[in-house]
Scaffold this motif. Structure first.
Motif, PDB file in Angstrom:
ATOM      1  N   ARG A 126       0.761  -1.267  -0.004  1.00 34.61           N
ATOM      2  CA  ARG A 126      -0.103   0.095   0.076  1.00 34.61           C
ATOM      3  C   ARG A 126       0.816   1.389   0.073  1.00 34.61           C
ATOM      4  NH1 ARG A 126      -3.143   3.709   2.847  1.00 34.61           N
ATOM      5  NH2 ARG A 126      -5.307   3.773   2.028  1.00 34.61           N
ATOM      6  N   GLU A 127       2.040   1.129   0.824  1.00 31.19           N
ATOM      7  CA  GLU A 127       3.051   2.439   0.754  1.00 31.19           C
ATOM      8  C   GLU A 127       3.580   2.525  -0.391  1.00 31.19           C
ATOM      9  OE1 GLU A 127       3.007   4.484   3.509  1.00 31.19           O
ATOM     10  OE2 GLU A 127       1.286   3.223   4.200  1.00 31.19           O
ATOM     11  N   LEU A 128       3.961   1.646  -1.275  1.00 29.48           N
ATOM     12  CA  LEU A 128       4.501   1.395  -2.583  1.00 29.48           C
ATOM     13  C   LEU A 128       3.519   2.210  -3.565  1.00 29.48           C
ATOM     14  CD1 LEU A 128       6.257  -1.115  -4.319  1.00 29.48           C
ATOM     15  CD2 LEU A 128       4.642   0.258  -5.442  1.00 29.48           C
ATOM     16  N   LEU A 129       2.329   1.828  -3.452  1.00 26.48           N
ATOM     17  CA  LEU A 129       1.333   2.330  -4.359  1.00 26.48           C
ATOM     18  C   LEU A 129       1.038   3.773  -4.119  1.00 26.48           C
ATOM     19  CD1 LEU A 129      -1.119  -0.687  -4.689  1.00 26.48           C
ATOM     20  CD2 LEU A 129       0.770   0.055  -6.327  1.00 26.48           C
ATOM     21  N   LEU A 130       0.999   4.104  -2.831  1.00 22.70           N
ATOM     22  CA  LEU A 130       0.639   5.468  -2.374  1.00 22.70           C
ATOM     23  C   LEU A 130       1.702   6.316  -3.023  1.00 22.70           C
ATOM     24  CD1 LEU A 130      -0.883   5.284   1.324  1.00 22.70           C
ATOM     25  CD2 LEU A 130      -2.111   6.096  -0.809  1.00 22.70           C
ATOM     26  N   ALA A 131       3.159   5.945  -2.867  1.00 22.31           N
ATOM     27  CA  ALA A 131       4.326   6.675  -3.494  1.00 22.31           C
ATOM     28  C   ALA A 131       4.061   6.799  -4.858  1.00 22.31           C
ATOM     29  CB  ALA A 131       5.518   6.088  -2.832  1.00 22.31           C
ATOM     30  N   LEU A 132       3.666   6.032  -5.436  1.00 23.99           N
ATOM     31  CA  LEU A 132       3.398   6.166  -7.080  1.00 23.99           C
ATOM     32  C   LEU A 132       2.325   6.845  -7.291  1.00 23.99           C
ATOM     33  CD1 LEU A 132       4.210   5.114  -9.965  1.00 23.99           C
ATOM     34  CD2 LEU A 132       2.619   3.242  -9.698  1.00 23.99           C
ATOM     35  N   LYS A 133       1.261   6.910  -6.477  1.00 22.03           N
ATOM     36  CA  LYS A 133       0.035   7.899  -6.760  1.00 22.03           C
ATOM     37  C   LYS A 133       0.627   9.196  -6.748  1.00 22.03           C
ATOM     38  CE  LYS A 133      -4.324   9.058  -5.126  1.00 22.03           C
ATOM     39  NZ  LYS A 133      -5.339   9.171  -4.355  1.00 22.03           N
ATOM     40  N   ASP A 134       1.443   9.482  -5.891  1.00 25.16           N
ATOM     41  CA  ASP A 134       1.637  10.891  -5.592  1.00 25.16           C
ATOM     42  C   ASP A 134       2.645  11.374  -6.538  1.00 25.16           C
ATOM     43  OD1 ASP A 134       2.339  13.313  -3.562  1.00 25.16           O
ATOM     44  OD2 ASP A 134       4.424  12.493  -3.661  1.00 25.16           O
TER      45      ASP A 134
END
Length: 249
Positions: free
Chosen positions: A99-107
């Motif tokens: 989830r943290e990986l995906l949030l960083a990519l989303k940012d």
């Protein structure tokens, strides 16, 4: 060529590496176990199945419902028109929590009106990211929002689709295109079939990250090879370890 180079800087080349959600089938949620067994019946072809669930380790990672994103490589071109040079800057996202990986990519995807490019991205990378984000309750960033859009409004490039030239039954591996265009291979240490074992058995995420970044670079070079008007431009690869500055932020 000037217009092409201006557009080129807005393209984010992307590659994802995925693994099964767990190392062992026995650790999968019971409801998902039952669904996997149904899925397994559909993918049993040339592979002999010794017992139910035996395909999970090798095959689950390519299905977003049973897999996870373990790293995402991204890169973009920066033009130096006076020197006739293109710098390709890249980085890789990884985190022990998907989830943290995906949030960083989303940012990252929310900071610019990116166009996305991946090899087989329209059938794998882009939908896989969308599915995993929604599973984690993450709102899709604008570049991944395709629902309700007309085809020409979706800002996605796919080097495999570009090579098909409308022949939709034609599948071409990234490695084959790299060989055709004389581009160095990205398969020096591992290939896609070995990612799950490298992740769980060898516990070598760094090897996977390096492989992922090389796939991004190869995809970008193939994209450029499909635009011969740029062949006089020199491409210089700037990897994350080459500079302390984060070039994609």
């Amino acid at each position: 060529m000037a217009d092409f180079l201006d557009q080129l800087g807005d393209i984010l080349f992307l590659d994802i590496e995925t693994a099964s959600q767990t190392e062992n089938f026995e650790d999968v949620d019971p409801r998902l176990q039952q669904e996997w067994l149904k899925k397994e019946k559909l993918i049993r072809t040339e592979i002999p199945v010794s017992e139910p669930g035996s395909l999970y380790f090798d095959r689950a990672g390519i299905h977003a419902e049973f897999g996870q994103v373990i790293c995402v490589g991204v890169g973009y071109f920066q033009s130096k028109k006076k020197d006739k040079k293109l710098l390709f800057r890249s980085k890789v996202f990884s985190h022990e929590e998907e989830r943290e990986l995906l949030l960083a990519l989303k940012d990252l995807l929310g900071k610019k009106k990116w166009m996305l490019c991946a090899h087989n991205g329209k059938e794998f990378d882009f939908p896989y990211l969308c599915r995993r984000m929604l599973i984690h309750g993450i709102t899709l960033p604008e570049p991944l929002q395709i629902g309700g859009k007309k085809p020409w409004e979706v800002r996605h490039f796919d080097t495999m689709e570009m090579w098909r030239f409308g022949d939709y039954k034609y599948y071409t591996r990234l490695e084959l295109l790299a060989a055709v265009f004389g581009i160095p291979t990205s398969k020096e240490s591992i290939d896609g079939s070995e990612v799950n074992a490298t992740f769980y058995k060898e516990k070598d995420l760094e090897k996977i990250k390096n492989y992922c970044l090389r796939d991004v670079e190869v995809t970008a070079r193939i994209f450029m090879a499909m635009h011969p008007q740029t062949e006089e431009l020199q491409i210089e690869i700037v990897r994350p370890e080459d500079s302390k500055k984060d070039h994609i932020d």
